[in-house]
Design an enzyme around this catalytic site. Sequence first.
Site, PDB file in Angstrom:
ATOM      1  N   GLU A 170      -8.789  65.840  64.216  1.00  0.00           N
ATOM      2  CA  GLU A 170      -7.384  66.086  63.622  1.00  0.00           C
ATOM      3  C   GLU A 170      -7.185  67.567  63.845  1.00  0.00           C
ATOM      4  O   GLU A 170      -7.938  68.564  63.916  1.00  0.00           O
ATOM      5  CB  GLU A 170      -7.769  65.634  62.235  1.00  0.00           C
TER       6      GLU A 170
ATOM      7  N   ASN B 273       3.582  57.382  52.941  1.00  0.00           N
ATOM      8  CA  ASN B 273       4.736  57.717  53.549  1.00  0.00           C
ATOM      9  C   ASN B 273       5.064  59.365  53.419  1.00  0.00           C
ATOM     10  O   ASN B 273       5.600  60.025  54.237  1.00  0.00           O
ATOM     11  CB  ASN B 273       5.870  57.009  52.959  1.00  0.00           C
TER      12      ASN B 273
ATOM     13  N   CYS C 146      -9.834  70.386  51.694  1.00  0.00           N
ATOM     14  CA  CYS C 146     -10.465  69.267  50.888  1.00  0.00           C
ATOM     15  C   CYS C 146     -11.707  68.972  51.317  1.00  0.00           C
ATOM     16  O   CYS C 146     -12.550  68.276  50.325  1.00  0.00           O
ATOM     17  CB  CYS C 146      -9.495  68.136  50.871  1.00  0.00           C
ATOM     18  N   ASN C 147     -12.028  68.984  52.586  1.00  0.00           N
ATOM     19  CA  ASN C 147     -13.319  68.339  53.118  1.00  0.00           C
ATOM     20  C   ASN C 147     -14.558  69.536  53.264  1.00  0.00           C
ATOM     21  O   ASN C 147     -15.510  68.939  53.628  1.00  0.00           O
ATOM     22  CB  ASN C 147     -13.165  67.530  54.284  1.00  0.00           C
ATOM     23  N   ARG C 148     -14.354  70.733  53.178  1.00  0.00           N
ATOM     24  CA  ARG C 148     -15.301  71.762  53.323  1.00  0.00           C
ATOM     25  C   ARG C 148     -14.773  72.941  52.753  1.00  0.00           C
ATOM     26  O   ARG C 148     -13.932  73.365  52.536  1.00  0.00           O
ATOM     27  CB  ARG C 148     -15.388  71.959  54.836  1.00  0.00           C
TER      28      ARG C 148
ATOM     29  N   HIS D 132     -20.960  75.813  65.587  1.00  0.00           N
ATOM     30  CA  HIS D 132     -20.279  75.233  64.509  1.00  0.00           C
ATOM     31  C   HIS D 132     -19.013  75.761  64.182  1.00  0.00           C
ATOM     32  O   HIS D 132     -17.894  74.897  64.165  1.00  0.00           O
ATOM     33  CB  HIS D 132     -21.315  75.563  63.094  1.00  0.00           C
TER      34      HIS D 132
END
Length: 427
Positions: A110, A190, A50-52, A95
Amino acid sequence: MSFFALGVNHQTASVELREQIAFNAERLAALLLEQNQGSSLNDLVVVSTCNRTEVYAMTEDADSVLNWLAQVNNIDVKQLIHHVYRYENAQAVTHLMRVASGLDSLMLGEPQILGQVKSALALSKDAETVSPELNSVFEYAFYAAKRVRSETSVGSHAVSMGYAVAQLASQVFSRPEKLTVMVVAAGEMNSLVAKHLAEMGVAKILICNRSRERADILAQEIAHQVDVEIIPFAELAQNLHRADVISSCTGSLHQVIGYADVKVALKKRRYQQMLLVDLAVPRDIDPKVESLDNVYLYGVDDLQSVIDENLAQRRQAAVEAEIMVNQLATQLMTQQKVKEASGTIQAYRQHSEEVSQKELSHALESLQHGNSAEQVLQEFAHRLTQKLMHPTSILLREAAKAENPDYFEWLQQHLQDVFEHERKPRQ
């Protein structure tokens, strides 16, 4: 052949653009199979979260990677190029190690990203778009990520509500694998709590939600990891005693877990300890519950202060992790250079052996013609030395003529070091 990393992430592109170039596993598998059938760009791994979205490839042409990423997503390459970062060789290796270690994540440190990178590699292996060289780079990146996790504190402090609840449970209870967890409401917060606890290996998760449909969705998402049971919201109080850990986040205007309910649950549990986490604002759980023996009650403010402190600790640990990653990336590049040089070394050794055998044949022939052994050996040593030193002499002359004197000085110094080492008596 160079190693390239090219892509976009949360720092360089908007959510809208990231959505346009994101891949699901099924579509990506089909595209990789196409690349394996006759394309020049056929040694690659694609990491898409979702981020990359990033492409790691062994190729001579980084532009081919950019063009492929734009083409398969129907995006103008001129639009994409303004948001793409591109790294080559040592920078690309660094990287990849940072990504796998969680150092480049939106949530610093994370842990999920390592599994996502491993899944990406497995998908490319299934499509046969991974050479041994590319695979070795990824395996070394996984080794680096493991070192970062085990030797620094960058991933050991909870920095999200869901992760914080899971870590809290592991601190209160010594054996997470025996825990029964209840999530009251199956919303986004939750859901993260349930997923973290499922990954931690709890025994069972009870989902208590007003909507059966939303409870079913969460149950399906975690059922492969943990035993799941859905409880009607009207039966919340009757089931409290079954849970060791309760996380509540309903969004209700009124408290849904009262003091009397928890007191009854404790009696049914024979006063075994309970951990209650109230993530709701307004609060779901009566604050008086905290006065009960063997009950631990935590609210949003309690967890947020822990998260803020832990995030600061992660940032401090990240400095140490960055140094480690840079050192490991340098080690890998050095190993690859040595490996590349081994072919040249082998060829030089073979050439030397051929020269030696040729001169030996010449010396044996001289001996057969009656020449004295001493004369033959002297001539053999002289001719062999001249021919073996010829390539080195040429290198020194060319280095001396070069405009930059650094190379000549480096070569001269290293040859002197070799000579001094050879002169030392062997023990």
